[in-house]
Write an enzyme that holds these catalytic residues in place. Structure first.
Site, PDB file in Angstrom:
ATOM      1  N   HIS A 116       0.560 -18.413   8.738  1.00 44.82           N
ATOM      2  CA  HIS A 116       1.409 -18.844   9.847  1.00 44.82           C
ATOM      3  C   HIS A 116       2.499 -19.810   9.388  1.00 44.82           C
ATOM      4  O   HIS A 116       3.643 -19.752   9.867  1.00 44.82           O
ATOM      5  CB  HIS A 116       0.547 -19.497  10.925  1.00 44.82           C
ATOM      6  N   GLU A 122       0.413   7.672  -1.234  1.00 46.16           N
ATOM      7  CA  GLU A 122       0.070   6.415  -1.889  1.00 46.16           C
ATOM      8  C   GLU A 122      -0.787   6.595  -3.141  1.00 46.16           C
ATOM      9  O   GLU A 122      -1.096   5.600  -3.811  1.00 46.16           O
ATOM     10  CB  GLU A 122      -0.695   5.517  -0.911  1.00 46.16           C
ATOM     11  N   ASP A 127       1.087   0.798  -3.416  1.00 48.83           N
ATOM     12  CA  ASP A 127      -0.201   1.407  -3.728  1.00 48.83           C
ATOM     13  C   ASP A 127      -0.047   2.541  -4.731  1.00 48.83           C
ATOM     14  O   ASP A 127      -0.922   2.746  -5.586  1.00 48.83           O
ATOM     15  CB  ASP A 127      -0.881   1.912  -2.453  1.00 48.83           C
ATOM     16  N   CYS A 159       8.719   3.510   2.058  1.00 49.38           N
ATOM     17  CA  CYS A 159       8.523   2.338   2.917  1.00 49.38           C
ATOM     18  C   CYS A 159       7.889   1.163   2.177  1.00 49.38           C
ATOM     19  O   CYS A 159       7.672   0.112   2.769  1.00 49.38           O
ATOM     20  CB  CYS A 159       7.680   2.688   4.146  1.00 49.38           C
TER      21      CYS A 159
END
Length: 594
Positions: free
Chosen positions: A195, A437, A461, A508
């Site tokens: 965060h 992947e 990956d 991506c």
């Protein structure tokens, strides 16, 4: 430069900054092991409840301040802390400790907090480890209140801009920072998904986290330079290094002006080739960022965040509402939703999974979804409903077998029929695509193309599984490269299979967000890239600066290289006449975890 002056961590918020170090130690206060007479037990329970109310009120105040300074999405970070502070099960267990053992409220609270910290810290679950900062923040606030101690206001005495150095940065601490007084952040704990990292990025403060040993190596007041992109911290730079840093900052400021201008321009190469630039969305905070940077839809909408910090799985309606929210931010543009990519290090608290010796080669991604059809069916129904009037698509992660796609299609058809019979509007057709992947998926890409509507390559990956290199292992960082000839050959194979089947093929993973790698991809023939929101302007600037024919020639030359180093050198040589390579010094954007 000597290694003793260099501290390495994780770049979580881009930018270069330097200034004197302000070493901050927000340690959990020492708590005496105090017992109370039996007649005071209920008073201690009442003190605990009063402290919870006070801490929740303080967190709500912080949430309101964040909403003003950083935006509504970022303010929701404190909702998780508020829920944690009010957790009924946790508080009931603390009250039981007080009553059964006649402990003071602070003693019981510390005991239970340490128990949870040890449990989460030893977990292989990265999401739980990221929440440790939230747990520490709540624990510190609660104990300060119960012990009657006031939290120190460090920022009132700050003069010149400083580099804040801490063991752990909580969101509550981060939101108090001001760019006028704080040039950068260094934390020994934390990751790019914590965060505090999200807030630092939203506030535009360069930050490095996971900088192990920073507090031992950095003395208060020492001059410190940080690179929030590469994750490096340099202590006591020489005059020559300071001049180099100033020149780098000047170049980056110049680049920022050019990137701002590029955002509003079309993604077209100088010789007229159009490149579609979509955005990756991992968390809700990134929706607005991707839209602001003019992403042409979402090429990867991760759904794992829907499970973070929850004791129960998200409902069908919750998921539907979120998908509609994303689609509304990109009207008429494609939204590619990835089904739950659980497993590896990403099993949330709401999902119980057995421990595995090698989780990244184990029960994860599409395997989990097909083995847990009730969970999968809920998500598929949500996707079908959201896609009724919008160009939403579904993508399956870590597919290695044809039957994983066909089985999903069968389940999807069953749910569509059931929803229609129930009078619920759903998509008539829902395109289903595959994330490539693994080498296995590459080798059967021609078969997968027959049952898929599109391909999207998760380059991280793919590199990890092809090169047998753990992407989180610092010792092997130099070996983790998408420019390895084996990766280039697989990228060519997948694109050719997609073209033969006349289905779109995109990238991506992080490779799509890297300046040199995107030139390589475009030269190979890729026309769709899904990019991390902070890197969208940079990638568009590269697209508009480097002619397609130059990229094409570079890709053809790179295919004949025998090492990753040769490929990288080839790309540098190809683009140097079109962009100032010094502008890319350290700005290779971190894109995706896939």
């Amino acid at each position: 430069m000597g290694d003793n002056r260099l501290v390495r961590g994780i770049g979580v918020s881009p930018g270069v900054a330097f200034g004197p170090a302000l070493v901050v130690r927000f340690d959990v206060p020492d708590v005496p092991n105090r017992a109370v007479p039996v007649e005071e037990v209920e008073h201690e329970v009442a003190r605990l409840r009063e402290a919870v109310n006070a801490v929740v009120a303080a967190l709500e105040d912080l949430r309101d301040r964040v909403r003003v300074r950083a935006g509504a999405e970022e303010s929701r970070i404190f909702d998780a802390q508020i829920m944690m502070a009010q957790d009924a099960v946790l508080l009931a267990e603390i009250e039981r400790l007080i009553r059964d053992n006649h402990l003071s409220a602070e003693t019981a609270y510390e005991f239970k907090s340490l128990e949870i910290r040890n449990l989460w810290g030893s977990s292989g679950n990265a999401i739980l480890r990221d929440r440790l900062a939230d747990l520490s923040a709540i624990q510190t606030r609660m104990l300060h209140h119960l012990l009657g101690k006031e939290e120190e206001d460090l920022w009132s005495s700050i003069g010149e801009p400083v580099i804040v150095v801490a063991h752990e940065l909580s969101p509550g601490l981060t939101v108090q920072l001001d760019r006028e007084h704080v040039a950068g952040l260094v934390s020994e704990e934390g990751t790019k998904t914590s965060h505090a990292a999200i807030l630092a990025h939203s506030l535009g403060i360069p930050a490095v986290m996971g900088a192990t040993g920073a507090l031992k190596r950095i003395n208060p007041g020492a001059l410190v330079m940080i690179d929030g992109q590469s994750g490096t911290v340099l202590v006591d730079p020489t005059m020559a290094e300071q001049e180099r840093i100033r020149a780098q900052i000047s170049r980056r400021q110049r680049l920022e002006f050019e990137l701002e201008a590029a955002i509003e321009q079309p993604g077209i190469t100088p010789d007229g080739r159009s490149i579609m630039l979509m955005g990756n969305v991992d968390l809700p905070e990134e929706i607005e960022s991707a839209a602001r940077h003019r992403a042409q839809g979402v090429g990867l909408l991760r759904t794992e965040f829907l499970l973070v910090g929850r004791a129960v799985l998200p409902t069908e309606q919750e998921q539907t509402d979120y998908f509609l929210r994303v689609a509304s931010a990109f009207p008429g543009q494609p939204i590619i939703i990835r089904s739950f990519d659980l497993g590896g290090d990403k099993f949330p608290a709401a999902f119980r999974a057995p421990p595995e010796a090698n989780p990244f080669l184990g029960w994860r991604s599409i395997r989990v979804c097909l083995d847990q059809p009730e969970m999968f069916r809920v998500q598929l129904r949500a996707v079908l409903r959201a896609a009724a009037d919008r160009p939403i698509q579904l993508m399956l992660p870590l597919v290695t077998r044809i039957d994983e796609v066909t089985a999903t299609r069968e389940i999807l058809a069953e749910e569509a029929e059931a929803l229609t019979k129930a009078g619920v509007r759903v998509a008539r057709e829902l395109p289903i695509g595959v994330m490539i992947e693994t080498p296995a998926a590459v080798l059967v890409a021609d078969h997968l193309a027959q049952v898929s509507s599109f391909f999207s390559i998760g380059s991280n990956d793919l590199v990890q599984y092809t090169l047998a290199v753990d992407r989180g292992n610092a010792r092997l960082a130099h070996r983790f490269t998408p420019h390895h000839p084996a990766i280039l050959r697989q990228l060519t194979t997948v694109l050719a299979a997609g073209n033969r089947a006349e289905i779109p093929v995109s990238v991506c993973g992080e490779m799509a967000s890297d300046p040199l790698s995107c030139v390589l991809l475009i030269g190979m023939g890729y026309t769709r890239l899904s990019v991390a929101p902070p890197a969208l302007a940079l990638v568009k600037w590269i697209v508009r600066a480097v002619p397609y024919q130059v990229a094409r020639q570079a890709a053809q030359t790179a295919m004949n290289m025998t090492s990753a180093e040769e490929v990288t050198a080839c790309l540098h040589e190809a683009v140097r006449d079109h962009i100032d390579l010094r502008l890319l010094d350290g700005v290779a954007a971190k894109g995706s975890s896939d």
